[in-house]
Write a protein that holds these residues in place. Structure first.
Motif, PDB file in Angstrom:
ATOM      1  N   MET A   1       0.832  -1.173   0.000  1.00 28.65           N
ATOM      2  CA  MET A   1       0.000   0.000   0.000  1.00 28.65           C
ATOM      3  C   MET A   1       0.878   1.238   0.000  1.00 28.65           C
ATOM      4  SD  MET A   1      -2.300   1.873   2.870  1.00 28.65           S
ATOM      5  CE  MET A   1      -0.823   2.194   3.746  1.00 28.65           C
TER       6      MET A   1
ATOM      7  N   TYR B   1      -3.433   0.245  -3.347  1.00 26.71           N
ATOM      8  CA  TYR B   1      -3.221  -1.131  -2.915  1.00 26.71           C
ATOM      9  C   TYR B   1      -2.893  -2.024  -4.103  1.00 26.71           C
ATOM     10  CZ  TYR B   1      -5.670   0.591   1.167  1.00 26.71           C
ATOM     11  OH  TYR B   1      -6.041   1.327   2.264  1.00 26.71           O
TER      12      TYR B   1
ATOM     13  N   ASP C   1      -7.188   3.087   6.541  1.00 22.56           N
ATOM     14  CA  ASP C   1      -6.546   1.970   5.843  1.00 22.56           C
ATOM     15  C   ASP C   1      -7.148   0.626   6.250  1.00 22.56           C
ATOM     16  OD1 ASP C   1      -4.403   0.563   4.339  1.00 22.56           O
ATOM     17  OD2 ASP C   1      -3.698   0.054   6.353  1.00 22.56           O
TER      18      ASP C   1
ATOM     19  N   ARG D   1      -8.943  -1.958   3.670  1.00 23.24           N
ATOM     20  CA  ARG D   1      -8.444  -3.335   3.519  1.00 23.24           C
ATOM     21  C   ARG D   1      -9.537  -4.353   3.831  1.00 23.24           C
ATOM     22  NH1 ARG D   1      -2.853  -4.345   3.461  1.00 23.24           N
ATOM     23  NH2 ARG D   1      -1.625  -2.434   3.422  1.00 23.24           N
TER      24      ARG D   1
ATOM     25  N   ASP E   1     -11.140  -7.183   1.343  1.00 23.75           N
ATOM     26  CA  ASP E   1     -11.236  -8.573   1.803  1.00 23.75           C
ATOM     27  C   ASP E   1     -12.685  -9.066   1.720  1.00 23.75           C
ATOM     28  OD1 ASP E   1      -9.994 -10.948   3.155  1.00 23.75           O
ATOM     29  OD2 ASP E   1     -11.445 -10.392   4.708  1.00 23.75           O
TER      30      ASP E   1
ATOM     31  N   VAL F   1      -5.108  -8.072  -0.305  1.00 23.02           N
ATOM     32  CA  VAL F   1      -4.155  -7.005  -0.581  1.00 23.02           C
ATOM     33  C   VAL F   1      -2.763  -7.582  -0.401  1.00 23.02           C
ATOM     34  CG1 VAL F   1      -3.287  -4.773   0.197  1.00 23.02           C
ATOM     35  CG2 VAL F   1      -5.747  -5.210   0.189  1.00 23.02           C
TER      36      VAL F   1
END
Length: 70
Positions: A1, A10, A55, A59, A63, A69
């Motif tokens: 990232m 990402y 962040d 993420r 997911d 990632v």
């Protein structure tokens, strides 16, 4: 990232088609502060633009869409 003010990038190696783009965009746009999501299939990269981006939440959204990632 990578991160710059109002922008997170990402690497998402499994991104390869329009369905991938749609699934990630749908999940990430739900994250508070996200204004725009760009999924580059060739570079296998997701760029997220917005304000006060978290962040961990971004993420988690990637997911939740079914992608990891790198």
């Amino acid at each position: 990232m990578t991160e710059s003010e109002g922008h997170l990038t990402y690497s998402v190696p499994d991104v390869s088609c329009g369905h991938c783009r749609a699934a990630i965009t749908e999940q990430v746009t739900r994250v508070p502060g996200v204004e725009r999501v760009d999924v580059d299939l060739d570079a296998r990269r997701v760029d997220v633009h917005g304000r006060d981006l978290d962040d961990a939440l971004v993420r988690a959204a990637i997911d939740e869409a079914g992608y990891d990632v790198a």
